[in-house]
Scaffold this active site. Structure first.
Site, short mmCIF file in Angstrom:
data_model
loop_
_atom_site.label_atom_id
_atom_site.label_comp_id
_atom_site.label_asym_id
_atom_site.label_seq_id
_atom_site.Cartn_x
_atom_site.Cartn_y
_atom_site.Cartn_z
N ARG A 134 -3.70 -5.95 5.13
CA ARG A 134 -2.61 -6.30 6.04
C ARG A 134 -3.07 -7.15 7.23
NH1 ARG A 134 1.53 -1.77 7.50
NH2 ARG A 134 2.57 -3.71 8.07
N ARG A 161 -6.15 4.21 10.23
CA ARG A 161 -5.90 2.79 10.51
C ARG A 161 -6.36 2.35 11.91
NH1 ARG A 161 -1.80 0.89 7.00
NH2 ARG A 161 -2.25 1.82 4.98
N GLU A 173 6.34 -3.11 12.73
CA GLU A 173 5.89 -2.32 13.88
C GLU A 173 4.36 -2.26 13.95
OE1 GLU A 173 7.32 1.77 15.76
OE2 GLU A 173 6.24 2.08 13.89
N ASP A 174 3.71 -2.36 12.78
CA ASP A 174 2.26 -2.18 12.78
C ASP A 174 1.49 -3.35 13.37
OD1 ASP A 174 2.23 0.38 11.70
OD2 ASP A 174 2.51 -0.42 9.68
N LEU A 198 0.84 -1.19 0.00
CA LEU A 198 0.00 0.00 0.00
C LEU A 198 0.88 1.25 0.00
CD1 LEU A 198 -2.42 -1.13 2.85
CD2 LEU A 198 -2.90 -1.12 0.39
N HIS A 223 0.19 7.61 9.99
CA HIS A 223 0.15 7.21 11.40
C HIS A 223 0.55 8.37 12.31
CE1 HIS A 223 1.09 2.91 9.87
NE2 HIS A 223 -0.14 2.87 10.39
N CYS A 272 8.89 1.97 11.45
CA CYS A 272 7.97 0.93 10.95
C CYS A 272 8.64 -0.43 10.77
CB CYS A 272 7.40 1.33 9.60
SG CYS A 272 6.83 3.01 9.48
N ASP A 295 3.50 -5.68 2.49
CA ASP A 295 3.84 -4.67 3.50
C ASP A 295 4.35 -5.29 4.81
OD1 ASP A 295 3.31 -2.01 2.50
OD2 ASP A 295 1.19 -2.52 2.46
N1 GLY Z 1 2.77 0.70 3.18
C1 GLY Z 1 2.55 0.77 4.56
C2 GLY Z 1 1.12 0.77 4.89
O1 GLY Z 1 0.35 1.37 4.17
O2 GLY Z 1 0.70 0.20 5.86
#
Ligand code: GLY
Length: 252
Positions: free
Chosen positions: A85, A130, A65-66, A18, A160, A247, A60
């Protein structure tokens, strides 16, 4: 002090991830060189770096980290806000469960780790594209059990919360002008990032060093002037994918 980091190598198809950036198509070899330099930097700062393999179905997934928030007491597996994701989480749980007990954010809560900034015992949780209020609340309730405080911060621009602010120690935030006047940040010292250097607001405090993106001279000088010890890394290819230095690892 951090002892461990978890990273995941970018896959050959990482450019299918993304992004909203218009900086062009990223290059795999350059991305791998930048990722390798990042790993070597973390190792040079004393961290044992656990390197996971790419996930072809999740381009991704190297933005590890996400998918988790890790404290000394618990690892919270997130529920990423981007549908594409969501499946990444089951691939991070095995390694985290060897270090920590596991908790999870559950639907309808969504949360990306990029929206979670820790400053001492206090967590700032961005409510963003998000991360929703329910996800923030679930994380906050888990953190409360371990004595942490938390509050939400509304993120109106950028991907973020940590796209625009980083805690760099010494009660100091490296922060974009868009967030600098928000009430939750009133009691911090602030190093303002100029509007044309906003990307540098995503920098990373690791064991008393600040890892920051190369190419942002005014931010670098502001940090140096107040005595921060800086390492600069190339970030051109992750930036094309809306990613930054924080990230690409989980530190604990
Ligand atoms: N490309 C990182 C994200 O959109 O989560």
């Amino acid at each position: 002090m951090f002892k461990h980091a978890i990273v995941r190598k970018p896959g050959e198809n990482f450019a299918e991830g993304l992004t909203t950036s218009d900086l062009g198509t990223p290059d795999y070899k350059m991305m791998m060189d930048q990722h390798n330099a990042y790993v070597i930097t973390l190792q040079s700062l004393g961290l044992e770096v656990h390197i996971l393999q790419p996930l072809a179905q999740y381009p991704d997934a190297y933005f590890v980290e996400d998918v988790a928030v890790v404290t000394p007491e618990i690892a919270v597996i997130t529920n990423p806000g981007a549908r594409e994701r969501a499946g990444e989480v089951r691939h991070i749980e095995p390694i985290l469960s060897s270090f920590r007990s596991i908790a999870s954010i559950e639907s309808p809560g969504t949360l990306d780790g990029g929206d979670v900034m820790q400053a001492g015992d206090h967590f700032y949780i961005g409510v963003s594209e998000r991360t929703n209020e329910e996800g923030a609340k679930q994380l906050g309730q888990i953190l409360n059990r371990y004595g942490y405080q938390w509050e939400t911060v509304s993120v109106s621009g950028g991907l973020h919360l940590k796209s625009a602010v980083s805690y760099v120690g010494r009660n100091t935030l490296l922060i974009s002008e868009s967030l600098a006047n928000l009430r939750p940040f009133a009691n911090f010292e602030k190093i303002l990032v100029d509007a044309d250097e906003t990307y540098a607001a995503n920098s990373l405090l690791v064991n008393e060093r600040i890892i920051m993106p190369d190419g942002f001279p005014r931010t670098r000088e502001k940090l140096r002037t107040v005595g921060f010890n800086i390492i600069e890394l190339e970030t051109s290819e992750m930036r094309k994918m809306d990613g930054g230095l924080s990230c690409m690892s989980l530190r604990f």
